[in-house]
Design a protein around this motif. Sequence first.
Motif, PDB file in Angstrom:
ATOM      1  N   SER A 120       0.806  -1.223   0.000  1.00 38.63           N
ATOM      2  CA  SER A 120       0.000   0.000   0.000  1.00 38.63           C
ATOM      3  C   SER A 120       0.842   1.276   0.000  1.00 38.63           C
ATOM      4  N   HIS A 121       2.063   1.206   0.531  1.00 43.88           N
ATOM      5  CA  HIS A 121       2.927   2.384   0.566  1.00 43.88           C
ATOM      6  C   HIS A 121       4.055   2.320  -0.469  1.00 43.88           C
ATOM      7  N   SER A 122       4.154   1.206  -1.181  1.00 45.79           N
ATOM      8  CA  SER A 122       5.188   1.010  -2.215  1.00 45.79           C
ATOM      9  C   SER A 122       6.590   1.257  -1.680  1.00 45.79           C
ATOM     10  N   VAL A 123       6.876   0.630  -0.535  1.00 50.89           N
ATOM     11  CA  VAL A 123       8.197   0.752   0.080  1.00 50.89           C
ATOM     12  C   VAL A 123       8.683  -0.628   0.503  1.00 50.89           C
ATOM     13  N   SER A 124       9.918  -0.691   0.958  1.00 44.40           N
ATOM     14  CA  SER A 124      10.508  -1.963   1.378  1.00 44.40           C
ATOM     15  C   SER A 124      10.047  -2.350   2.783  1.00 44.40           C
TER      16      SER A 124
END
Length: 148
Positions: free
Chosen positions: A39-43
């Motif tokens: 949902s946050h497009s992060v690692s």
Amino acid sequence: MPQGSPRGTYLIVAESLRSKIQAERGIETLPSEADLMDSHSVSRNTIRRALKVLEADGVVESAPGIGWRVVRGGDRRSLVERMTDVIREDSLSVGDTYPSEAKLCERFGASRTAVRRVLAQMEGNGLLATVHGKGRTVRALPTATARP
């Protein structure tokens, strides 16, 4: 999030999660780390750092077998806000000694690392100054509208 995560992206994610928790009063647990990553497009590392910030602020806690649970009750302000408000609450003036790291850890139930991070931020914003042999002193009073 942009393709190359800038430094501090975890703080943006933490504030986004904090806002969601405050807006949705019925939320009991957070989505899985994998869902938060999507949902946050992060690692995963960024998500974990964001969760640790919220944990240090007393917003969430790790619950074995459940994931991350929202902590209800108590002070919902961030550690930065609460530590800044110490100046007002303790009626400190410019030049007065600010409480020690140990006293702040005890007062807020926060780790020394979290307290040191906020102290550095407060010093960077010009609210505190470190005086050799005296500890930290109040350098400026916080304004009602501008918080660090």
